[in-house]
Design a protein around this motif. Structure first.
Motif: not given
Length: 206
Positions: A191-197, A149-158
């Motif tokens: 990685l969970p913290m990264l995912i949130d960030t 239920g989240r939307r990425p705010t960074v480039d997924l390739d990176s």
């Protein structure tokens, strides 16, 4: 030069790939000659050159098999996301748990990467194979965010590059110090913290 397809070609190719996996695991890329691979497969050099031009081309065929195995494993992990008590950490633990096949592949691919760094043409081919695998991982990351239920705010390739680097770096440390660091420990912890960030909640539809 490899010849056109024949009825026996798939069986011959499979035997060469199996023999190459075993030989590379025992001797490494440099220590594995075409002669030894053919001998283990019970085939002639002619059979080898009817399927592959070089030992590098054989490696890339193994790369494709391994990449499909990785994607299948990650897809299954994402598919099971909804049934876990702690979904994200459960998925990360599954994604980063290493079996003997993965260990052997890491040793071979690390050696081959060093080979590619020394040979620019090979490096370009390896980069293209990595790009295709990373593209699949980015698609799975998109599915993961959607399930969370989240939307990425960074480039997924990176982000795919970063998660791969964490996985491979942690695996290297695990192989050197198996009693100090589990292969999945860094991913599950950080990685969970990264995912949130690098993402934001998706507003529920009204």
């Amino acid at each position: 030069m490899p010849k056109g397809p024949t009825k026996r070609r798939p069986q011959t190719t499979a035997r060469l790939l199996e023999a190459a996996q075993e030989t590379f695991a025992e001797r490494g890329f440099y220590g594995s000659s075409i002669e030894v691979i053919c001998e283990r497969a019970g085939l002639t050099r002619g059979a080898f050159y009817s399927n592959f031009r070089t030992k590098e081309e054989l490696f890339f065929a193994l790369f494709n098999l391994h990449a499909q195995r990785v994607i299948d494993h990650l897809t299954q992990a994402v598919d099971e996301l909804d049934t876990a008590d702690d979904p994200l950490r459960t998925v990360l633990r599954r994604m980063n748990t290493v079996d003997e096949t993965e260990r052997r592949w890491y040793l071979l691919s690390t050696e081959f990467t060093l080979h590619a760094i020394r040979h620019p043409a090979t490096a370009r081919t390896l980069a293209e194979h990595d790009r295709r695998l990373r593209e699949e991982i980015a698609h799975l990351l998109a599915r993961l965010f959607d399930r969370l239920g989240r939307r990425p705010t960074v480039d997924l390739d990176s982000l795919a590059r970063l998660t791969t680097a964490v996985h491979e770096g942690a695996l290297a440390q695990n192989l050197v110090e198996p009693d100090q660091l589990a292969s999945e420990q860094l991913a599950v912890t950080y990685l969970p913290m990264l995912i949130d960030t690098v993402s934001e909640p998706v507003s529920p539809k009204v």
